[in-house]
Design a protein around this motif. Structure first.
Motif, PDB file in Angstrom:
ATOM      1  N   ALA A 231      63.984  44.701  13.481  1.00  0.00           N
ATOM      2  CA  ALA A 231      64.117  44.346  15.018  1.00  0.00           C
ATOM      3  C   ALA A 231      62.027  44.151  15.102  1.00  0.00           C
ATOM      4  N   PRO A 232      61.895  43.355  15.634  1.00  0.00           N
ATOM      5  CA  PRO A 232      60.248  43.102  15.932  1.00  0.00           C
ATOM      6  C   PRO A 232      60.020  43.713  16.814  1.00  0.00           C
ATOM      7  N   PRO A 233      58.898  43.562  16.804  1.00  0.00           N
ATOM      8  CA  PRO A 233      57.805  44.045  18.114  1.00  0.00           C
ATOM      9  C   PRO A 233      58.027  43.285  19.417  1.00  0.00           C
ATOM     10  N   ALA A 234      57.442  44.234  20.255  1.00  0.00           N
ATOM     11  CA  ALA A 234      59.183  43.189  21.655  1.00  0.00           C
ATOM     12  C   ALA A 234      57.415  41.573  21.705  1.00  0.00           C
ATOM     13  N   ASP A 235      56.030  41.918  21.393  1.00  0.00           N
ATOM     14  CA  ASP A 235      55.816  40.639  21.319  1.00  0.00           C
ATOM     15  C   ASP A 235      55.617  39.424  20.500  1.00  0.00           C
ATOM     16  N   LEU A 236      56.436  39.621  19.449  1.00  0.00           N
ATOM     17  CA  LEU A 236      55.742  39.381  18.035  1.00  0.00           C
ATOM     18  C   LEU A 236      56.110  37.836  18.131  1.00  0.00           C
ATOM     19  N   ASP A 237      57.607  37.831  18.839  1.00  0.00           N
ATOM     20  CA  ASP A 237      58.188  36.466  18.962  1.00  0.00           C
ATOM     21  C   ASP A 237      56.899  35.157  19.876  1.00  0.00           C
ATOM     22  N   GLY A 238      56.515  36.423  20.620  1.00  0.00           N
ATOM     23  CA  GLY A 238      55.276  35.046  20.891  1.00  0.00           C
ATOM     24  C   GLY A 238      53.981  34.941  20.739  1.00  0.00           C
ATOM     25  N   ASP A 239      53.644  36.059  20.302  1.00  0.00           N
ATOM     26  CA  ASP A 239      52.492  35.537  19.112  1.00  0.00           C
ATOM     27  C   ASP A 239      52.378  34.619  18.055  1.00  0.00           C
ATOM     28  N   ILE A 240      53.649  34.633  17.726  1.00  0.00           N
ATOM     29  CA  ILE A 240      54.346  33.621  16.350  1.00  0.00           C
ATOM     30  C   ILE A 240      54.484  32.262  16.855  1.00  0.00           C
ATOM     31  N   GLU A 241      54.795  31.966  18.029  1.00  0.00           N
ATOM     32  CA  GLU A 241      54.776  30.887  18.471  1.00  0.00           C
ATOM     33  C   GLU A 241      54.053  30.486  19.344  1.00  0.00           C
ATOM     34  N   ASN A 242      52.876  31.197  19.214  1.00  0.00           N
ATOM     35  CA  ASN A 242      51.571  30.504  19.908  1.00  0.00           C
ATOM     36  C   ASN A 242      50.835  30.637  18.383  1.00  0.00           C
ATOM     37  N   LEU A 243      51.389  30.628  16.757  1.00  0.00           N
ATOM     38  CA  LEU A 243      50.843  30.061  15.690  1.00  0.00           C
ATOM     39  C   LEU A 243      51.475  29.182  15.301  1.00  0.00           C
ATOM     40  N   LEU A 244      52.872  28.524  16.433  1.00  0.00           N
ATOM     41  CA  LEU A 244      53.376  27.154  15.742  1.00  0.00           C
ATOM     42  C   LEU A 244      52.467  26.075  16.061  1.00  0.00           C
ATOM     43  N   THR A 245      52.594  24.880  16.002  1.00  0.00           N
ATOM     44  CA  THR A 245      52.339  23.879  16.457  1.00  0.00           C
ATOM     45  C   THR A 245      53.607  22.759  16.037  1.00  0.00           C
ATOM     46  N   THR A 246      53.500  21.552  16.129  1.00  0.00           N
ATOM     47  CA  THR A 246      54.335  20.779  15.850  1.00  0.00           C
ATOM     48  C   THR A 246      54.192  20.126  14.079  1.00  0.00           C
ATOM     49  N   ALA A 247      53.108  20.934  13.846  1.00  0.00           N
ATOM     50  CA  ALA A 247      52.265  20.419  12.522  1.00  0.00           C
ATOM     51  C   ALA A 247      53.590  21.684  11.203  1.00  0.00           C
ATOM     52  N   PRO A 248      53.928  21.268  10.564  1.00  0.00           N
ATOM     53  CA  PRO A 248      54.790  22.213   9.470  1.00  0.00           C
ATOM     54  C   PRO A 248      53.905  23.358   8.892  1.00  0.00           C
ATOM     55  N   VAL A 249      53.715  24.537   8.700  1.00  0.00           N
ATOM     56  CA  VAL A 249      53.555  25.707   8.380  1.00  0.00           C
ATOM     57  C   VAL A 249      54.625  26.324   7.231  1.00  0.00           C
ATOM     58  N   THR A 250      53.796  27.148   6.253  1.00  0.00           N
ATOM     59  CA  THR A 250      54.813  28.153   5.400  1.00  0.00           C
ATOM     60  C   THR A 250      54.557  29.270   6.486  1.00  0.00           C
ATOM     61  N   VAL A 251      55.336  30.192   5.911  1.00  0.00           N
ATOM     62  CA  VAL A 251      56.100  31.309   6.729  1.00  0.00           C
ATOM     63  C   VAL A 251      55.202  32.294   5.911  1.00  0.00           C
ATOM     64  N   ASP A 252      54.674  31.748   4.986  1.00  0.00           N
ATOM     65  CA  ASP A 252      53.462  32.978   4.306  1.00  0.00           C
ATOM     66  C   ASP A 252      52.330  33.007   5.017  1.00  0.00           C
ATOM     67  N   GLU A 253      52.067  31.948   5.409  1.00  0.00           N
ATOM     68  CA  GLU A 253      50.827  31.581   5.998  1.00  0.00           C
ATOM     69  C   GLU A 253      50.878  32.427   8.058  1.00  0.00           C
ATOM     70  N   LEU A 254      52.228  32.200   8.333  1.00  0.00           N
ATOM     71  CA  LEU A 254      52.887  33.031   9.625  1.00  0.00           C
ATOM     72  C   LEU A 254      52.318  34.119   9.310  1.00  0.00           C
ATOM     73  N   ILE A 255      52.803  34.625   8.228  1.00  0.00           N
ATOM     74  CA  ILE A 255      52.788  36.259   8.013  1.00  0.00           C
ATOM     75  C   ILE A 255      50.794  36.724   7.840  1.00  0.00           C
ATOM     76  N   ARG A 256      50.256  35.692   6.524  1.00  0.00           N
ATOM     77  CA  ARG A 256      49.264  35.995   6.793  1.00  0.00           C
ATOM     78  C   ARG A 256      48.847  36.238   7.957  1.00  0.00           C
ATOM     79  N   GLN A 257      48.442  34.752   9.273  1.00  0.00           N
ATOM     80  CA  GLN A 257      47.980  34.858  10.489  1.00  0.00           C
ATOM     81  C   GLN A 257      48.217  36.071  11.451  1.00  0.00           C
ATOM     82  N   SER A 258      49.488  36.518  11.402  1.00  0.00           N
ATOM     83  CA  SER A 258      50.062  38.124  12.466  1.00  0.00           C
ATOM     84  C   SER A 258      49.646  38.587  11.915  1.00  0.00           C
ATOM     85  N   GLY A 259      49.897  39.059  11.094  1.00  0.00           N
ATOM     86  CA  GLY A 259      49.539  40.851  10.429  1.00  0.00           C
ATOM     87  C   GLY A 259      50.822  40.907  10.243  1.00  0.00           C
TER      88      GLY A 259
END
Length: 384
Positions: free
Chosen positions: A326-354
C-alpha cells in the motif's frame, strides 16, 4: 470446451477454468485497463476475478466511482469470437509468442484464427508503403517468398502495397514458414475491404491476429498498437519502401527499441517513397539487397542486433504482488501534483517524489483506474 472460445491454457500449460478465462477478458475490457495495468493487477491480486473485485476500491482512492465491464458484454464478445471461428490466446499460454512476451506492453489477450504453431517459428516482419511502387511490391513479394521457403514466418499488417505483397509472396511459396497477419480491427472485420479475400486466406493457411475486440472498426489510434505487435513478434523488421514519418518507420523504431534487428532495402533518392528506407540506413539500420542478407542477419539471432538504429530501451516487467504494498496515504496526491499533460518517465517520478518504485507504481495504477492517467510509449505517463 470453455465459453471463452474453446479450451484455454494459462501459465505452464495449465488449463484455465472457464470462470478465470471469462474474468480475464472482462478485466481487460473494463474502463481504463490497458495491457500494463492488466499485468500489474494480475500480479498484485493473483488472478482476474480478485482484480475485478478490487477495481472499485482502487478507483475510489483516486476519487471516482467505478464499474467493471458488464458481464453481458463479455458473453456477447465471446459469442462473436466463436462465430468468427477464432479463439483467445492468453499471455501465459504455451503458444503465446515468446518474443512478443518480452516486448513492452505486450497484449495480454489476443484473438486468433489459424495455426498458432507458426508463431513458434522464427518470425520476420516485412512492412512498407501502402502506395508502393511496382518494383518495391515485387521485391517484397520475392523476399517474402524466399524467407518463407527458408523456414521463416513472415509477419505483416495486411495493408495495401508492401504488406499485401509480403503475405502473397509467403503464401505462394507453399513452404513451412507461412505468414501472420496482424490487423487493427476486430478479428471479424476485413480491412481494407479489397483485402477481404487475402485476409481470409491468411486466416485459413497462416495466422490472423487481432488485439481489438470483435466488431471493432480500425480506428487511427489502433494502428500504432498493431505496429507494436508486428515488431514484437519478429526477430527483425525489414522495411522495403517507406516515406518519412510513415507507419512503417514507427514499426522499425519499435523493433529497434525492443532490441530486434532493423533492416531496409535502399532506394532511389529521386523517389520520396525511398527516403524513409534510406534514412533508416543512415541512422544505423542494416542495408539488405537479397534474401540471403536477411537470413544471414537473423539466423541464430540471440538478441544482439547488428543494426544500431536505436538504443535498446530498458526491459519492461510486470509488477508482482510482492513488489506492490500500500502506498503512503498522501502519495497519490503527491504523484498527481508532479504530473502534467506532458508525458514523463516513471523513473523521473520516482526520483522527484522520493518514494519507492513499488509505491509509485501503485499510485499510478490507482490514478489510471480512476481515469486520471494516460500511458504513452517508452513507459511514460501523463495526466489523463
Amino acid at each position: 470446451m470453455s465459453e471463452a472460445g474453446g479450451q484455454a491454457r494459462g501459465e505452464q500449460g495449465q488449463t484455465l477454468s472457464q470462470e478465470e478465462a471469462f474474468a480475464r477478458i472482462r478485466l481487460l475490457r473494463s474502463p481504463n485497463v490497458g495491457p500494463v495495468t492488466y499485468m500489474q493487477l494480475m500480479g498484485r491480486f493473483g488472478g482476474a476475478r480478485a482484480a475485478i473485485e478490487a477495481l472499485p476500491g482502487l478507483a475510489g482512492r483516486a476519487g471516482k466511482p467505478y464499474q467493471a465491464a458488464p458481464e453481458r458484454a463479455v458473453h456477447a464478445e465471446i459469442a462473436q469470437v466463436r462465430k468468427a471461428g477464432a479463439r483467445y490466446l492468453f499471455h501465459d499460454s504455451p503458444d503465446y509468442p515468446a518474443l512478443l512476451t518480452h516486448s513492452e506492453g505486450a497484449p495480454p489477450i489476443l484473438t486468433l484464427r489459424g495455426d498458432s504453431a507458426m508463431l513458434s517459428r522464427p518470425c520476420i516482419a516485412v512492412v512498407g508503403a501502402r502506395n508502393a511502387s511496382a518494383g518495391a511490391v515485387r521485391i517484397a513479394r520475392d523476399f517474402a517468398h524466399g524467407l518463407a521457403e527458408a523456414g521463416f514466418t513472415v509477419v505483416s499488417g495486411l495493408a495495401r502495397g508492401i504488406d499485401g505483397a509480403a503475405h502473397e509472396g509467403s503464401l505462394a511459396s507453399g513452404a513451412p514458414g507461412g505468414t501472420v497477419g496482424v490487423i487493427a480491427s476486430g478479428i471479424d472485420i476485413a480491412y481494407p475491404p479489397q483485402h477481404a479475400a487475402l485476409q481470409e486466406r491468411v486466416a485459413r493457411e497462416g495466422v490472423l491476429l487481432a488485439e481489438q475486440p470483435p466488431g471493432t472498426e480500425p480506428l487511427a489510434r489502433h494502428f500504432p498498437t498493431r505496429n507494436r505487435i508486428i515488431a514484437g513478434l519478429a526477430a527483425g523488421t525489414l522495411v522495403v519502401e517507406a516515406a518519412p514519418k510513415s507507419g512503417s518507420l514507427i514499426t522499425a523504431r519499435l523493433a529497434g527499441e525492443m532490441g530486434r534487428e532493423v533492416m531496409a532495402v535502399p532506394g532511389s533518392p529521386l523517389d520520396p517513397r525511398s527516403h524513409g528506407c534510406n534514412q533508416l540506413i543512415r541512422d544505423g539500420a542494416m542495408l539488405v539487397q537479397s534474401v540471403e542478407d536477411v537470413i544471414e542477419l537473423l539466423s541464430g539471432f540471440d538478441g544482439l542486433p547488428r543494426s544500431s538504429f536505436r538504443e535498446v530501451s530498458a526491459a519492461w516487467h510486470a509488477v508482482s504482488d510482492v513488489d506492490l504494498g500500500a502506498p503512503p496515504a498522501d502519495l497519490d496526491g503527491d504523484i498527481e501534483n508532479l504530473l502534467t499533460t506532458a508525458p514523463v518517465t516513471v523513473d523521473e517520478l520516482i526520483r522527484q517524489s522520493g518514494a519507492g518504485a513499488a509505491s509509485v507504481q501503485l499510485a499510478l495504477l490507482e490514478l489510471e483506474i480512476g481515469g486520471r492517467l494516460l500511458r504513452h510509449a517508452d513507459g511514460r505517463v501523463s495526466l489523463g
